[in-house]
Design an enzyme around this catalytic site. Structure first.
Site, PDB file in Angstrom:
ATOM      1  N   GLU A  95      -0.016 -75.518  25.464  1.00 41.16           N
ATOM      2  CA  GLU A  95      -0.320 -75.314  26.876  1.00 41.16           C
ATOM      3  C   GLU A  95      -1.663 -75.878  27.308  1.00 41.16           C
ATOM      4  OE1 GLU A  95       1.204 -71.622  28.511  1.00 41.16           O
ATOM      5  OE2 GLU A  95      -0.483 -71.554  29.890  1.00 41.16           O
ATOM      6  N   HIS A 115       9.755 -57.353  33.197  1.00 41.45           N
ATOM      7  CA  HIS A 115       9.022 -58.608  33.321  1.00 41.45           C
ATOM      8  C   HIS A 115       9.704 -59.548  34.329  1.00 41.45           C
ATOM      9  CE1 HIS A 115       6.629 -62.094  32.230  1.00 41.45           C
ATOM     10  NE2 HIS A 115       7.715 -62.759  31.875  1.00 41.45           N
ATOM     11  N   HIS A 175       2.238 -60.743  36.158  1.00 42.86           N
ATOM     12  CA  HIS A 175       1.504 -59.961  35.160  1.00 42.86           C
ATOM     13  C   HIS A 175       0.647 -58.894  35.844  1.00 42.86           C
ATOM     14  CE1 HIS A 175       1.742 -63.244  31.790  1.00 42.86           C
ATOM     15  NE2 HIS A 175       2.879 -62.593  31.962  1.00 42.86           N
ATOM     16  N   ASN A 185       4.613 -70.942  33.807  1.00 39.75           N
ATOM     17  CA  ASN A 185       4.024 -69.683  34.272  1.00 39.75           C
ATOM     18  C   ASN A 185       4.169 -69.493  35.774  1.00 39.75           C
ATOM     19  OD1 ASN A 185       3.085 -68.906  31.665  1.00 39.75           O
ATOM     20  ND2 ASN A 185       1.463 -70.432  31.878  1.00 39.75           N
ATOM     21  N   LYS A 204      13.149 -75.530  28.234  1.00 43.50           N
ATOM     22  CA  LYS A 204      12.063 -74.911  27.479  1.00 43.50           C
ATOM     23  C   LYS A 204      11.677 -75.775  26.289  1.00 43.50           C
ATOM     24  CE  LYS A 204       9.228 -71.441  26.534  1.00 43.50           C
ATOM     25  NZ  LYS A 204       9.407 -69.984  26.560  1.00 43.50           N
ATOM     26  N   ARG A 224      -1.891 -63.844   7.008  1.00 41.74           N
ATOM     27  CA  ARG A 224      -2.273 -65.056   7.766  1.00 41.74           C
ATOM     28  C   ARG A 224      -1.102 -65.989   8.053  1.00 41.74           C
ATOM     29  NH1 ARG A 224      -6.676 -64.966   4.028  1.00 41.74           N
ATOM     30  NH2 ARG A 224      -8.362 -63.713   4.910  1.00 41.74           N
ATOM     31  N   GLU A 257      13.864 -65.856  35.038  1.00 38.90           N
ATOM     32  CA  GLU A 257      13.313 -66.972  34.257  1.00 38.90           C
ATOM     33  C   GLU A 257      14.246 -68.191  34.306  1.00 38.90           C
ATOM     34  OE1 GLU A 257      10.278 -66.934  33.226  1.00 38.90           O
ATOM     35  OE2 GLU A 257       9.698 -65.013  32.334  1.00 38.90           O
ATOM     36  N   LYS A 310       5.228 -68.566  21.693  1.00 36.57           N
ATOM     37  CA  LYS A 310       4.217 -67.659  22.252  1.00 36.57           C
ATOM     38  C   LYS A 310       4.529 -66.251  21.780  1.00 36.57           C
ATOM     39  CE  LYS A 310       2.480 -69.770  26.491  1.00 36.57           C
ATOM     40  NZ  LYS A 310       2.259 -69.519  27.927  1.00 36.57           N
ATOM     41  N   ARG A 317       2.928 -77.310  30.091  1.00 36.16           N
ATOM     42  CA  ARG A 317       3.540 -76.028  29.728  1.00 36.16           C
ATOM     43  C   ARG A 317       3.119 -74.927  30.690  1.00 36.16           C
ATOM     44  NH1 ARG A 317       4.572 -73.203  23.780  1.00 36.16           N
ATOM     45  NH2 ARG A 317       5.536 -71.338  24.637  1.00 36.16           N
ATOM     46  N   HIS A 323       3.852 -66.063  37.200  1.00 33.09           N
ATOM     47  CA  HIS A 323       3.415 -65.160  36.127  1.00 33.09           C
ATOM     48  C   HIS A 323       2.040 -64.540  36.362  1.00 33.09           C
ATOM     49  CE1 HIS A 323       6.997 -66.447  34.089  1.00 33.09           C
ATOM     50  NE2 HIS A 323       6.699 -65.780  32.994  1.00 33.09           N
TER      51      HIS A 323
END
Lengths: 373, 373
Positions: A240, A268, A255, A248, A230, A124, A188, A146, A244, A251
């Site tokens: 987010e 990517h 994606h 994206n 960042k 955990r 990026e 992330k 934030r 993205h």
């Protein structure tokens, strides 16, 4: 240049969560950068078959006082899956690592994301350090917490927010990075310019040749400025719920390209480059950008050897289907990051389907995918 | 009896995190208990092959205004693994569930733990509601946000802290619960008495027959008092940096039994019962409990039809090996929860190996496992 250190400042939870981002040459084997973040002597380095022969020994040499084990995963986005992820736990348990162990992610974005999610989930939650070895990981994915893995039906669909204890970005790694990976990383970097820093965007356009030639001073500047952006955004909106999401840009489109063409075929950053062109094109169709702005986006991406047209094998309909599973979908409505100007972005859930279809259709024609071959 | 509602009060993060625990009869189909916690119309019920025929329709009937899908997993601790867990994501993605969806865990501890961990991980975190259908889940595992799955080498080794949005404990389910499951649940109830509430322990001892006969008033009292204890401890120490560890009385021993005998052969509560006897025995060897105290623990567990001796097939050496991978190991040292009196517990990392071995050896002799057959 001397190494530089930025700090990501976050509200404390059960413990202080601020962490340093070290950027510079020859950082790998500096024990002093790791030591403050190692709680017990148990350290697991997670890396891949490409990076291990290049840098694993250097990192190990900084940790001679520790119990160090390593996991070497196969290289590529297609292995960012549950089965590969499980291998990390197999080693942690075989070696009886406790809750006070530390994982080190030595590699690009895939290794960082998988290692971070393993650290988030092992018992955990245990600590981890990001040691990014690609431009993309150094400027983006290693910072901000992330983490996750892919599902066959969607990118990064299984994961956690879990901040690293430190980021150690040794820029010497960029000297061995394949050209295609270097270019992908710049997607990026350019993104930060497009969403919030027009000066930086223009600076990048001006220095494209020097950056692609890996001029160390130029690279250091690009990385530091990217990490500053960042860090600022993550500090303001860690989970987010607001700004934030602007990170994206491109993205949701990107994606869909990565998932639709099969993980690992497009890098990517390449998919994000095309996604940013689509976002710019759609912004133009809504009257937010001029035609010249969109051309400028295309030109700068092209200067960095990045693709700007969608894969021929994906139809606009397939793209729409894939985009519908994106994490930014809320109440069944697609939310997209668009540009209100070069250097300014906004999230909108108010995109007319007709305009979106036209963007997708126009992006997938013409130039083909010669750049991929 | 009218339904009762307790509240777990937690510090807010990005949003309010307080949540209600509703306890009572006939709660399943009360739409008003679910509605405040459903963000969008997308709801996924995760349950298993045993519970689905009994209660799935009742829960569905409360949610007719929603888009409800369900996943029916195989029943048993042996399926609390990565491969089974992945099935939840398969449905979430096939149905294009967004970040604003809600998962409902309808079942016992295994379903609750797996569903909670899927909710923690889907798109880096979505909401979930616990609808526990076993005594063990109602008094313990559904409250407090510990979620996870097993690794072949260790119980609950992969997971997350992720609090539910609500707990809806319909005590009518206890009327259909197999006797063995009912007894297993009482192990965790007795645990609260042993670690912090001698009065409750004595009350349980006095009412063992009535509780096993499922007297509704007695059951309601036992569940509510257990949930009060659990809520208080979780409120004080959500991430187990201190007193929450006391809830693990018997668990380091018990997890070793569950892992060592193969998941699904011993019920969790059965293994914890033996683990609590071991903890009591070891406490006696350290001079913290009298012999009479230890006998009293054995008597009360026996009154609830729970086992008090270790499985014959596990040697003391095997137990020690398995215990070494427990989550409470820090700096390579085993940490155990022991009793300083009946009703008072303490974590110690200072257990002489010789005494521990004697406890393990003495617990695995004699009475055999006739109770298992």
């Amino acid at each position: 240049m001397p190494p530089r250190t930025l700090t990501v400042t976050l509200p404390p939870a059960t413990a202080n969560r601020n962490y340093p981002i070290h950027i510079g040459r020859g950082l790998f084997n500096q024990t002093a950068l790791y030591r403050p973040h190692l709680i017990s002597r148990q350290v697991l380095i997670v890396t891949n078959t490409t990076v291990a022969p290049l840098y694993l020994d250097a990192v190990r040499s900084a940790l001679t006082d520790y119990q160090v084990n390593s996991v070497i995963l196969p290289d590529g986005e297609q292995y960012k899956d549950l089965a590969t992820w499980q291998q990390i736990f197999d080693v942690l348990l075989a070696q009886r690592y406790g809750r006070d162990c530390t994982l080190i992610a030595l590699g690009g974005g895939v290794i960082g994301d998988m290692t971070g999610f393993a650290a988030a989930s092992y018992q955990r939650g245990v600590a981890f350090i990001q040691v990014p070895t690609t431009l993309l990981a150094q400027v983006d994915s290693s910072v901000g917490g992330k983490t996750g893995i892919n599902h066959p039906a969607g990118k990064n669909m299984i994961g956690a927010f879990h901040q690293p204890a430190a980021v150690i970005a040794d820029t010497d790694t960029l000297m061995t990075l394949p050209e295609r990976e270097l270019s992908a990383g710049f997607a990026e970097v350019i993104k930060y310019g497009l969403i919030r820093d027009l000066d930086f965007f223009n600076w990048l356009a001006h220095h494209a040749d020097g950056l692609l030639a890996r001029d160390p001073a130029l690279l250091a500047t690009a990385i530091e400025r990217s990490c500053q952006h960042k860090a600022e955004i993550v500090e303001a909106d860690e989970y987010e719920s607001g700004q934030r999401a602007l990170l994206n840009l491109g993205h949701t489109f990107g994606h869909a390209i990565e998932t639709g063409t099969g993980y690992g075929n497009w890098l990517h950053g390449e998919a994000i480059a095309v996604g940013m062109v689509m976002a710019a094109d759609l912004s133009h169709r809504l009257g937010w950008l001029t035609n010249e702005d969109v051309d400028r986006v295309r030109q700068v991406l092209t200067a960095f050897q990045l693709p700007i047209t969608a894969p021929l094998e994906l139809t606009a309909g397939q793209m729409l289907d894939l985009m519908a599973v994106d994490k930014k979908v809320l109440q069944g409505k697609l939310r997209l990051v668009l540009l209100t100007a070069l250097g300014a972005a906004q999230v909108t859930s108010d995109v007319p389907m007709e305009q979106l279809r036209m963007t997708l259709a126009s992006a997938s024609v013409s130039r083909g995918i010669a750049w991929l071959t």
